[in-house]
Design a protein around this motif. Structure first.
Motif, PDB file in Angstrom:
ATOM      1  N   CYS A  73      39.216  66.713  74.144  1.00 38.91           N
ATOM      2  CA  CYS A  73      40.109  67.307  73.139  1.00 38.91           C
ATOM      3  C   CYS A  73      39.315  67.851  71.957  1.00 38.91           C
ATOM      4  O   CYS A  73      39.595  68.939  71.455  1.00 38.91           O
ATOM      5  CB  CYS A  73      41.125  66.271  72.652  1.00 38.91           C
ATOM      6  SG  CYS A  73      42.306  65.754  73.912  1.00 38.91           S
ATOM      7  N   SER A  92      39.131  71.738  71.109  1.00 38.40           N
ATOM      8  CA  SER A  92      39.704  72.146  69.816  1.00 38.40           C
ATOM      9  C   SER A  92      38.685  72.899  68.974  1.00 38.40           C
ATOM     10  O   SER A  92      39.018  73.890  68.314  1.00 38.40           O
ATOM     11  CB  SER A  92      40.207  70.918  69.058  1.00 38.40           C
ATOM     12  OG  SER A  92      41.218  70.251  69.792  1.00 38.40           O
ATOM     13  N   TYR A 129      38.338  76.460  70.619  1.00 37.30           N
ATOM     14  CA  TYR A 129      39.498  77.320  70.392  1.00 37.30           C
ATOM     15  C   TYR A 129      39.903  77.393  68.922  1.00 37.30           C
ATOM     16  O   TYR A 129      40.751  78.192  68.552  1.00 37.30           O
ATOM     17  CB  TYR A 129      40.701  76.827  71.199  1.00 37.30           C
ATOM     18  CG  TYR A 129      40.568  77.028  72.686  1.00 37.30           C
ATOM     19  CD1 TYR A 129      40.806  78.263  73.269  1.00 37.30           C
ATOM     20  CD2 TYR A 129      40.210  75.981  73.520  1.00 37.30           C
ATOM     21  CE1 TYR A 129      40.695  78.447  74.641  1.00 37.30           C
ATOM     22  CE2 TYR A 129      40.097  76.146  74.889  1.00 37.30           C
ATOM     23  CZ  TYR A 129      40.338  77.383  75.442  1.00 37.30           C
ATOM     24  OH  TYR A 129      40.225  77.558  76.789  1.00 37.30           O
ATOM     25  N   GLN A 130      39.312  76.489  68.107  1.00 43.67           N
ATOM     26  CA  GLN A 130      39.615  76.396  66.678  1.00 43.67           C
ATOM     27  C   GLN A 130      41.098  76.113  66.439  1.00 43.67           C
ATOM     28  O   GLN A 130      41.717  76.638  65.515  1.00 43.67           O
ATOM     29  CB  GLN A 130      39.168  77.662  65.955  1.00 43.67           C
ATOM     30  CG  GLN A 130      37.658  77.854  65.995  1.00 43.67           C
ATOM     31  CD  GLN A 130      37.164  78.943  65.081  1.00 43.67           C
ATOM     32  OE1 GLN A 130      37.885  79.879  64.783  1.00 43.67           O
ATOM     33  NE2 GLN A 130      35.938  78.811  64.629  1.00 43.67           N
ATOM     34  N   LYS A 131      41.661  75.299  67.280  1.00 46.88           N
ATOM     35  CA  LYS A 131      43.001  74.769  67.105  1.00 46.88           C
ATOM     36  C   LYS A 131      43.120  73.548  68.004  1.00 46.88           C
ATOM     37  O   LYS A 131      42.332  73.369  68.941  1.00 46.88           O
ATOM     38  CB  LYS A 131      44.077  75.798  67.454  1.00 46.88           C
ATOM     39  CG  LYS A 131      44.045  76.251  68.906  1.00 46.88           C
ATOM     40  CD  LYS A 131      45.141  77.278  69.177  1.00 46.88           C
ATOM     41  CE  LYS A 131      45.121  77.713  70.639  1.00 46.88           C
ATOM     42  NZ  LYS A 131      46.174  78.710  70.929  1.00 46.88           N
ATOM     43  N   LEU A 132      44.108  72.674  67.723  1.00 47.33           N
ATOM     44  CA  LEU A 132      44.276  71.465  68.513  1.00 47.33           C
ATOM     45  C   LEU A 132      44.593  71.839  69.959  1.00 47.33           C
ATOM     46  O   LEU A 132      45.595  72.494  70.238  1.00 47.33           O
ATOM     47  CB  LEU A 132      45.400  70.600  67.929  1.00 47.33           C
ATOM     48  CG  LEU A 132      45.646  69.262  68.637  1.00 47.33           C
ATOM     49  CD1 LEU A 132      44.401  68.384  68.565  1.00 47.33           C
ATOM     50  CD2 LEU A 132      46.842  68.544  68.020  1.00 47.33           C
ATOM     51  N   THR A 133      43.711  71.445  70.870  1.00 47.84           N
ATOM     52  CA  THR A 133      43.831  71.843  72.267  1.00 47.84           C
ATOM     53  C   THR A 133      43.536  70.652  73.175  1.00 47.84           C
ATOM     54  O   THR A 133      42.600  69.897  72.923  1.00 47.84           O
ATOM     55  CB  THR A 133      42.847  72.981  72.598  1.00 47.84           C
ATOM     56  OG1 THR A 133      43.041  74.051  71.676  1.00 47.84           O
ATOM     57  CG2 THR A 133      43.056  73.480  74.018  1.00 47.84           C
ATOM     58  N   GLU A 193      38.019  86.584  62.228  1.00 51.29           N
ATOM     59  CA  GLU A 193      39.035  85.561  62.468  1.00 51.29           C
ATOM     60  C   GLU A 193      40.356  85.893  61.780  1.00 51.29           C
ATOM     61  O   GLU A 193      41.380  85.263  62.033  1.00 51.29           O
ATOM     62  CB  GLU A 193      38.530  84.197  61.975  1.00 51.29           C
ATOM     63  CG  GLU A 193      37.236  83.733  62.629  1.00 51.29           C
ATOM     64  CD  GLU A 193      37.395  83.536  64.118  1.00 51.29           C
ATOM     65  OE1 GLU A 193      38.504  83.192  64.552  1.00 51.29           O
ATOM     66  OE2 GLU A 193      36.405  83.740  64.855  1.00 51.29           O
ATOM     67  N   ASN A 194      40.337  86.881  60.886  1.00 44.68           N
ATOM     68  CA  ASN A 194      41.545  87.256  60.134  1.00 44.68           C
ATOM     69  C   ASN A 194      42.329  88.292  60.934  1.00 44.68           C
ATOM     70  O   ASN A 194      41.888  89.430  61.110  1.00 44.68           O
ATOM     71  CB  ASN A 194      41.139  87.816  58.761  1.00 44.68           C
ATOM     72  CG  ASN A 194      42.345  88.065  57.869  1.00 44.68           C
ATOM     73  OD1 ASN A 194      43.486  88.077  58.330  1.00 44.68           O
ATOM     74  ND2 ASN A 194      42.095  88.253  56.582  1.00 44.68           N
ATOM     75  N   SER A 195      43.498  87.919  61.427  1.00 43.18           N
ATOM     76  CA  SER A 195      44.292  88.824  62.261  1.00 43.18           C
ATOM     77  C   SER A 195      44.757  90.055  61.483  1.00 43.18           C
ATOM     78  O   SER A 195      44.954  91.129  62.061  1.00 43.18           O
ATOM     79  CB  SER A 195      45.509  88.089  62.833  1.00 43.18           C
ATOM     80  OG  SER A 195      46.321  87.569  61.790  1.00 43.18           O
ATOM     81  N   LYS A 212      36.573  87.396  71.941  1.00 49.25           N
ATOM     82  CA  LYS A 212      37.107  86.072  71.606  1.00 49.25           C
ATOM     83  C   LYS A 212      36.840  85.086  72.740  1.00 49.25           C
ATOM     84  O   LYS A 212      36.457  83.940  72.519  1.00 49.25           O
ATOM     85  CB  LYS A 212      38.613  86.173  71.344  1.00 49.25           C
ATOM     86  CG  LYS A 212      39.253  84.869  70.898  1.00 49.25           C
ATOM     87  CD  LYS A 212      40.732  85.071  70.622  1.00 49.25           C
ATOM     88  CE  LYS A 212      41.385  83.762  70.189  1.00 49.25           C
ATOM     89  NZ  LYS A 212      42.833  83.933  69.941  1.00 49.25           N
ATOM     90  N   GLN A 244      34.408  81.868  72.251  1.00 50.46           N
ATOM     91  CA  GLN A 244      34.884  80.523  72.542  1.00 50.46           C
ATOM     92  C   GLN A 244      34.003  79.853  73.592  1.00 50.46           C
ATOM     93  O   GLN A 244      33.674  78.670  73.483  1.00 50.46           O
ATOM     94  CB  GLN A 244      36.333  80.579  73.040  1.00 50.46           C
ATOM     95  CG  GLN A 244      37.331  80.945  71.958  1.00 50.46           C
ATOM     96  CD  GLN A 244      38.717  81.192  72.527  1.00 50.46           C
ATOM     97  OE1 GLN A 244      38.889  81.334  73.732  1.00 50.46           O
ATOM     98  NE2 GLN A 244      39.706  81.246  71.666  1.00 50.46           N
TER      99      GLN A 244
END
Length: 844
Positions: free
Chosen positions: A303, A307, A310-314, A679-681, A707, A711
């Motif tokens: 995990c 995470s 992906y720079q988010k909880l994964t 990283e800024n959409s 991306k 990753q």
């Protein structure tokens, strides 16, 4: 039983360093191997999905004019073009597809069974008409209800120049086959074509039937070549990983057994009974602790690493996690059972009633330890080195085999494009308007005279506070031809694969005053790229000549041919290769000592594109002939811009100075850049807004691919940290436990040496020499066995090129391992010497 439980609780005390060292080493080792395996398979599966989104999930594709009347067992898309009312420069592709086509492209159920006058739109078309799900809009004189909005197809669906210029694409607007047939009957479409898709998983027995379909056929290299080897560990790889888990578990359990032998000797002297039951219970307790800790560590590390990547909880893919988890649990407990079968008692003589009485000769003990060191060292080195080599190769594959691969540091590419009309209309655009050449002999040409357009795009991005980096401009004329001869055109390199680049237009032959012409690419790269290319291809000695504009490099990529035949026809598949492949077909005519003549058509004043007659060309274009000296010929696949360009026979690589030296138009045709705040959409949205404000400009968005690669890079770095950590921890723990057991087994001899006046340094040298020889033997063994222990021989297609990387990794790991071993042995022998001297003093 109560006494045994009391003893076990005492054994689990934190002061039992050997126990906790073994538990830590084994748990971290198993958890790391499991984590790397699960995340690798999960992420490679993600890469496969993302690649298929970009390139399509099919292995082969056919573009066919008109519709397919008969039912065939392949994916079929039927597409029609209508004029785009919102953007005149583009056409709208409306079409339908069968279930097989949906399976290898969109994989969305609602695309197949659409109601009458219901449609599924791509995001770009939905945004153009400002509609969303359940909205209605007018197109083709009808009202349509939007049932769903899907992501756009990838940029790199394989197609040739002809399909590119005619905008042959998958449908942007998907409707039912009944609605499409009605539109075809109404003759509203400018053109109608079919796309046929093949996939070996869905249609494994019909390849020849597929290749017999008429039309322009292309192989989807980005998907087909790497499907089996790059989207997951091979079964051989998994088997060896599980074998290593079993071996490491048995070795560490055996080491622990040797370390507790003395303690059980004391238990026996104190009158403790049922020692074998206690021993088996203790080993079971150790195995249980390791199993629980391994599961927790595996889940947490998987995990955490996912995470971070992906720079988010994964969470890892649950299917892969549980399927691999079952295999590892089975392998782990199998090793436990095997250990108990091989070591059922604390001492082999115990079942004869002679516990701790049998003496094993010292020479045999030393041989056992030497053999164990050899096997453990070989296993850990083969595992670690091939792990790193596997990721090195997978990383190379994911970065370098992407069709039209753009260097990783670029996010976007911008290029001017002409206003396209259907090529069947045969019109030419110049002097600001269209001219009809229907019924006349002509050729398709394109030259955009927009000197400052791409520089203006860069300024516009800056004015909108969009921070960019790696800004580079490229020059590539659209009409460039090599003056050839029969020898060059008749060689197998051209005849087998590149015949479509041979000029068959008599108009061009008359204009250039030569019978034989070959369509080529001529590209001016920035200086930074040329330096990189020289380093990658061994052309540093010729770099100065290319930078000065005096000479050019030629890229001519070898390939191999695979023939598929039946009683009716023969079909051929081509695969890019290298000069090391004995079956390659390569250019045998061009050489560095022989200058080549190239011809270029440039528009005189205005932008000109479309279908031109010979009279038009003489009036609007300048014919230029240039003698080019060749600095070197490169037989490698490098830096292709587009999906179709990589199929060309020759690519001339030059510098900007080449264009100045030969008085060629140096208008940039491509502009590449990446975003500082990637990283800024919002930054990406601003880029698209700026580009859309221009007229005829194509924006190639590579951020989704970048991306994926970014990753993967993060995850790969995490894997390396994990592997190095487990390497150090496992090595130190194994060495500590192993050397302790070795010293205990050799206690009688070593203590006599020390008491007779040996210094600990001298004993250290005498004791370590057999083990060092064992480690060196393991190094020799693993180096020689590189071809035997590679996890997947098909994966390493070019073993020679990978061997230096393998040896470098092996040398680094062995050097580290040897230093650790020498250090740990020295620390323990010093401690052992002090203990022997202290025991001698206590006894006296």
């Amino acid at each position: 039983m109560r006494k045994n439980l009391f003893i076990l609780s005492a054994i689990l005390h934190r002061r039992n360093k050997v126990l906790w060292t073994i538990i830590t080493a084994l748990a971290i080792s198993i958890a790391t191997l499991f984590c790397v395996c699960v995340l690798s398979n999960s992420y490679l599966k993600t890469i496969q999905k993302e690649k298929e989104a970009i390139y399509g999930g099919f292995s082969h594709i056919i573009y066919k004019d008109n519709t397919i009347k008969k039912d065939i067992p392949f994916g079929i898309m039927t597409v029609g073009h209508i004029q785009n009312e919102k953007e005149e420069k583009n056409l709208i592709a409306i079409g339908s597809m069968n279930e097989k086509a949906n399976a290898v492209s969109l994989r969305k159920e609602n695309v197949i069974h659409l109601k009458p006058h219901h449609t599924v739109l791509t995001e770009s078309l939905a945004n153009l008409y400002h509609v969303k799900e359940n909205d209605t809009f007018q197109l083709a004189n009808q009202t349509w209800t939007v049932e769903d909005v899907i992501k756009d197809y990838g940029q790199f669906w394989i197609r040739g120049k002809e399909e590119e210029s005619r905008q042959y694409t998958p449908p942007q607007m998907i409707i039912s086959s009944e609605d499409l047939n009605a539109l075809i009957t109404s003759k509203i479409f400018l053109s109608v074509y079919s796309i046929v898709l093949n996939h070996p998983t869905f249609f494994p027995t019909n390849n020849l039937a597929f290749f017999n379909i008429e039309g322009a056929q292309y192989r989807n290299d980005a998907i087909d070549v790497f499907r089996e080897r790059h989207y997951g560990f091979s079964e051989n790889f998994n088997i060896i990983l599980l074998t290593v888990v079993i071996f490491v578990t048995i070795v560490l359990l055996y080491t622990y057994k040797k370390s507790i032998t003395e303690r059980y000797r004391i238990y026996a002297l104190l009158g403790q009974t049922k020692l074998n039951h206690l021993y088996q219970l203790e080993i079971s307790l150790l195995v249980g602790c390791v199993g629980i800790i391994s599961i927790v560590l595996s889940l947490l590390s998987s995990c955490l690493l996912a995470s971070l990547s992906y720079q988010k909880l994964t969470f890892p893919d649950t299917t892969i996690f549980f399927s691999e988890g079952i295999r590892y649990i089975i392998a782990y407990f199998l090793s436990f059972i095997l250990f108990l079968i091989m070591n059922p008692y604390i001492d082999k003589a115990h079942k004869k009633g002679k516990a701790f009485k049998t003496k094993i000769p010292l020479s045999k003990k030393v041989s056992i330890y030497i053999g164990t060191v050899f096997v453990f060292t070989s296993a850990i080195m083969l595992l670690l080195t091939n792990f790193f080599l596997y990721y090195y190769e997978t990383d190379t594959a994911n970065h370098q085999t992407i069709v039209g691969r753009m260097a990783q540091q670029f996010d976007y590419e911008v290029q001017p494009v002409p206003t396209i009309r259907d090529t069947s209309i045969k019109q030419a655009f110049y002097d600001g308007k269209w001219h009809d050449n229907k019924g006349k002999e002509g050729v398709y040409l394109s030259d955009l005279h927009q000197q400052n357009l791409l520089y203006d795009v860069q300024k516009s991005l800056t004015s909108k506070s969009i921070q960019t980096k790696n800004n580079k401009f490229y020059i590539e004329p659209n009409q460039t031809y090599l003056f050839a001869n029969q020898e060059l055109l008749q060689q197998p390199y051209i005849q087998e694969k590149h015949r479509r680049y041979v000029n068959e237009q008599k108009i061009l032959s008359r204009l250039f005053e030569t019978e034989y012409l070959l369509n080529i690419q001529l590209t001016a790269y920035p200086e930074e790229d040329l330096k990189w290319l020289a380093q990658e291809t061994g052309q540093n000695d010729t770099l100065h000549d290319v930078l000065s504009g005096e000479k050019a490099w030629i890229i001519a990529i070898p390939y191999t041919v695979q023939s598929l035949s039946d009683d009716v026809s023969v079909s051929k598949q081509f695969k890019l290769s290298s000069m090391q492949d004995p079956n390659n077909i390569h250019d045998t005519v061009l050489s560095t000592g022989k200058p080549q003549t190239i011809g270029i058509l440039e528009s005189c004043k205005t932008s000109a594109y479309g279908y031109f007659t010979e009279e038009d060309i003489q009036k609007l274009f300048t014919v230029k002939k240039i003698d080019v000296s060749i600095a070197g010929i490169i037989y490698q696949n490098i830096g292709w811009f587009d999906a179709y360009e990589k199929g060309g026979a020759y690519r001339f690589v030059v510098s900007n100075n080449f264009f100045e030296k030969h008085h060629l138009k140096n208008t940039p045709t491509r502009y590449r850049f990446s975003l500082i705040n990637a990283e800024n959409s919002l930054e990406h949205e601003k880029v698209k807004q700026v580009i859309s404000s221009y007229g005829n400009i194509d924006l190639l968005d590579k951020t989704s691919t970048q991306k994926i690669l970014t990753q993967y890079d993060r995850m790969q770095n995490g894997f390396k940290v994990l592997l190095l950590s487990v390497f150090i921890i496992l090595s130190v723990a194994m060495m500590y436990s192993f050397i302790q057991a070795y010293l205990l087994d050799s206690h009688d001899l070593f203590s006599i040496y020390l008491l007779l006046g040996y210094s600990t340094n001298k004993l250290y040298k005498k004791a370590i020499i057999p083990l060092i020889l064992s480690i060196l033997s393991a190094f020799l063994f693993t180096t020689i066995s590189v071809s035997v222990f590679f996890f997947d021989t098909e994966f390493y297609l070019n073993l020679t090129s990978k061997l230096p990387v393998y040896v470098v990794y092996l040398g680094i790991f062995y050097g580290t391992y040897l230093c650790l071993f020498i250090t740990v042995f020295y620390v323990l022998i010093k401690k052992y010497g002090k203990q022997v001297y202290q025991d001698s003093i206590d006894r006296t």
